[in-house]
Motif scaffolding. Structure first.
Motif: not given
Length: 463
Positions: A184-195, A200-202, A206-211, A422-426
């Motif tokens: 279950e530890q591995q499944r949790i890690v994979e699920r968290i990282e996929s989310l 992180d892409r979003a 946003i950071e590129n747009t703000l820059a 939106q960054l704060e919401k992320i």
């Protein structure tokens, strides 16, 4: 006198000692998980300060020394690594950290947790961090558990106070964490990282747009104050750049003008009060005003009036552009932080909105930063810098035209600035995901898997 022989506990007795009693468990977890204290499933050891009278080195000696400042974003950054000499390494060689360990900062910035990249395997560890040695536990899962709100909250509650707050190893060992079964530890890690990858892409977009927004904004402000923005307007009005007046800032405005005479006012009269945090460095506006009695603030604070420009003189507020135009005040009287310079324009020479835009431009702030004086962390812009700042100022009519153009242009950009929310919401979403993960609410748990208590027994058998 002979020492008493230590009684060897059975695995079952060790298990009962390792489990957190039900009444002390922070919240309910799946039946095949268990609450344990970190010290029961890991080994925690401290780092080491370099010997007194020695210094860290920039040149690569082959002996890396990891500082708290290198520990960010759940890893160790490689952009400013320092080294120690071979002689120093020989003296503190027992205080290294492995690629299989986890770090946790225990002084300065407390509670940062992360993995050790392979290139830092065997590096020496600062005394301001500890290493967590693990076996039979998913390393990435443990980093995420220790980064979650439930553990970070425990950390904040046990930090010792004093000249330098500290997180003791004994306190780290007592941290309560939820332990899932190994699969279950591995499944949790994979699920968290996929989310997290999606978030992180979003965040990156946003950071590129703000820059890009900041670059465009700085370019517009630069054009405004060298006359490019109003070239067409001058042509239409049959004037040229020779209409701009040369001078220094105090030719056009008063800097920290004399305080108003408050003798005729009652000390119980309510007035506006503006401390530094009430001025936004993002928006360049006063986002909140406090109300205080005149008698509480008339001494020891800066006095200002409606229409004045407030300019933060202390680091890092000045560099971040913390300034504002004072708007409506309670009983037309305002007081605030002494770390503001008050700039009061001569209305016949200088438009206050023009001045506000001028002091928020990066060129001006960079020059002000270069003139700062005082100890590191307490540096201030000297008043003489402002008084003697050389500038070319257009006519009042052209200043107003510049302000109109900037208001219209930047109003469009300010809509983009809403992306910062939106960054704060992320970040809030990430915290929510971690909270769900360690309550067993990500939909990854298999209730038919063997209990994590079996994993705990395996760990305890080797301790």
């Amino acid at each position: 006198m002979a020492k008493k022989k230590q009684i060897e506990l059975t695995i079952e007795e060790k298990l009962q000692n390792a489990l957190v009693p039900k009444e002390e468990q922070p919240y309910k977890i799946p039946n095949n998980w268990c609450w344990v204290r970190l010290g029961n499933i890991t080994q925690i050891k401290g780092g080491k300060r370099i010997p007194k009278g020695t210094s860290l080195l920039k040149e690569n000696t082959g002996y890396k020394y990891i500082r708290v400042t290198d520990m960010k974003n759940g890893t160790v950054l490689n952009d400013d690594i320092h080294y120690i000499s071979k002689d120093i390494y020989n003296k503190i060689s027992n205080y290294t950290i492995s690629k299989n360990d986890i770090y946790i900062t225990c002084a300065g910035t407390i509670g940062r947790v992360g993995i050790i990249p392979v290139e830092f395997d065997g590096a020496n560890l600062t005394e301001n961090a500890d290493k967590i040695i693990i076996k039979h536990i998913n390393k990435n899962l443990l980093v995420k558990v220790l980064s979650s709100y439930i553990v970070q909250k425990q950390i904040q509650e046990v930090i010792t106070t004093g000249c330098q707050p500290k997180l003791a190893i004994k306190k780290i060992e007592q941290l309560k964490i939820p332990l899932p079964p190994i699969n279950e530890q591995q499944r949790i890690v994979e699920r968290i990282e996929s989310l997290f990858v999606k978030l992180d892409r979003a965040k990156e977009l946003i950071e590129n747009t703000l820059a890009q927004f900041e670059q465009n904004k700085m370019a517009i402000l630069h054009k405004a104050f060298i006359g490019e923005l109003t070239a067409k307007w001058r042509k239409e009005n049959n004037i040229d750049l020779s209409s701009w007046e040369n001078g220094i800032l105090m030719d056009f405005c008063k800097i920290n003008p004399k305080k108003i005479n408050t003798k005729e006012f009652d000390d119980d009269m309510i007035v506006s009060f503006i401390p530094m945090p009430c001025v936004s460095d993002i928006w360049g506006k006063i986002v909140k005003k406090e109300l205080r009695k005149l008698g509480e603030v008339k001494k020891g604070y800066t006095n200002f009036c409606e229409g004045d420009v407030l300019f933060a003189k202390i680091t890092p507020c000045m560099e971040n552009g913390k300034s504002a135009i004072v708007d409506k005040l309670e009983n037309d009287i305002g007081f605030g932080s002494t770390e503001f310079y008050v700039l009061r324009c001569d209305e016949n020479k200088l438009n206050n909105k023009y001045l506000h835009y001028f002091v928020r431009q990066k060129t001006f702030r960079d020059e002000a930063k270069g003139e700062m004086t005082g100890a590191v962390g307490q540096q201030r812009v000297p008043k003489t810098f402002l008084e003697n700042y050389k500038m070319k100022v257009p006519t009042i009519e052209e200043q107003q035209e510049i302000v109109n153009i900037l208001d219209n242009l930047l109003a469009k950009y300010n809509k983009i600035k809403n992306l910062e929310q939106q960054l704060e919401k992320i970040e809030l979403l990430k915290k929510a995901i971690l909270a769900k993960a360690f309550r067993g609410e990500l939909g990854t748990n298999n209730p038919d898997e063997e209990s994590a208590e079996n994993l705990l027994k395996e760990i305890l058998a080797e301790k």
